[in-house]
Every structure is written in structure tokens, then in C-alpha cells.
Scaffold this motif. Structure first.
Motif: not given
Length: 192
Positions: A58-69
């Protein structure tokens, strides 16, 4: 008079001590946040399992974290055992046509998820990706590791994505109910 001066001196010292304690307490979380170690040991070798499925993406999304994307593939109804194959490639080629698809970055992850981008019964698209184009709604400005995304197509129950990253870095794949998660570390040594 001595008592008044002694009381005032005690109040001043107590106020200074409280202020220093508050400043120290405020600095403690910041110091702890800086000292937080990032996970290590993920490696950069291929990871995967069965790669085809019948529940649509249904969807692909991304996010940023302190140690990884992070990249998340939403497959509602897909359970917690979606098939996938993820690995570094020299060049991304569409699994359906063999067509070369350029992907920006220092290294390219070929991500294949066992979920078609169409309804298997009707053939109607469930995800609006276009072959060779960036992923719809995904903007990577400000990411430390992710550099580019390319939709490589959906064929025979599998959707393929090219994920351009800064360099060949460790990654992991996590399966959650209705989701597949790909995390790519910012560094090899576990520092932020």
C-alpha cells in the motif's frame, strides 16, 4: 544581626546550590543522549527469505533516527512473515525487464518485498510507483545515509526498489505485522 546575616548567607548558598543542581540535571540527559551507543553487528551481507506474496503493497515511507535511516513497506494484512530479499548490488536492474535503473549514492541496496504493487485479483495498482522514478511521497533531504530511491517495478508478486545510500553500510531487516522495515546504519562503528 548576626542571625539575619547568617540566614541570608544560607539562603544565597542554598539558591546557588539549587541552581547548580538544576543545571547539572539539565545537562545529564544531553550527556546521556550523546553517549548512547548505536547498534552494531548488522553486517552488510544479503538478507532474505521467500520473496513472493499475494497481499498488495500500500505504501513506502522513510524516517530518520539517531543511529540509522529507515524505510518501511506497508502491507496491511501481510502478517509478520513477508518474503523479502535485500542486498547490495553494483547496478540496479529491474527484475521484470532486466532494464538498468540508475540510482544515486555511493552504494545501492536492491530491496525486493514479497508483496505486489497491484491487486492480484484485478490488476489495479495499489502503489503509485513508476519504473525508474523516485518513490512517490518520499523526500530524503536531511537524511544522513539515504541518498536516492527508485521504483524498479512489481512483477509476479514481488515489488522491487533501489535504495541509494551514502556508502556500503550495515543494515537490518525487521518484520512486523503488516510491515517490513529496512534500517541502514549511519556508520560501521556504532557511533552517531
Amino acid at each position: 544581626m548576626r542571625r539575619i546575616w547568617a540566614a541570608m548567607a544560607a539562603l544565597v548558598l542554598a539558591g546557588t546550590g539549587a541552581g547548580m543542581a538544576a543545571a547539572t540535571a539539565d545537562a545529564a540527559p544531553a550527556a546521556t543522549a550523546r553517549a548512547t551507543a548505536c547498534p552494531t553487528g548488522w553486517g552488510s551481507a544479503d538478507k532474505g527469505g521467500d520473496a513472493t506474496g499475494a497481499v498488495p503493497l500500500k505504501d513506502i515511507r522513510t524516517g530518520r533516527h539517531a543511529c540509522y535511516d529507515r524505510m518501511v513497506f506497508d502491507v496491511p494484512g501481510g502478517g509478520s512473515s513477508l518474503g523479502y530479499r535485500v542486498g547490495y548490488v553494483a547496478r540496479l536492474h529491474s527484475g521484470a525487464s532486466g532494464r538498468y535503473i540508475p540510482v544515486g549514492g555511493g552504494a545501492v541496496l536492491d530491496v525486493r518485498v514479497g508483496a505486489p504493487a497491484y491487486d492480484p485479483e484485478t490488476g489495479a495498482p495499489t502503489y503509485p510507483g513508476r519504473v525508474g522514478r523516485t518513490l512517490p511521497g518520499v523526500h530524503l533531504t536531511g537524511y544522513r545515509t539515504f541518498r536516492d530511491t527508485r521504483y524498479a517495478g512489481s512483477f509476479e508478486g514481488e515489488t522491487q526498489i533501489g535504495l541509494g545510500v551514502r556508502a556500503r553500510l550495515p543494515f537490518r531487516v525487521v518484520q512486523l505485522p503488516g510491515r517490513l522495515v529496512v534500517d541502514v546504519a549511519h556508520t560501521w562503528n556504532g557511533s552517531r
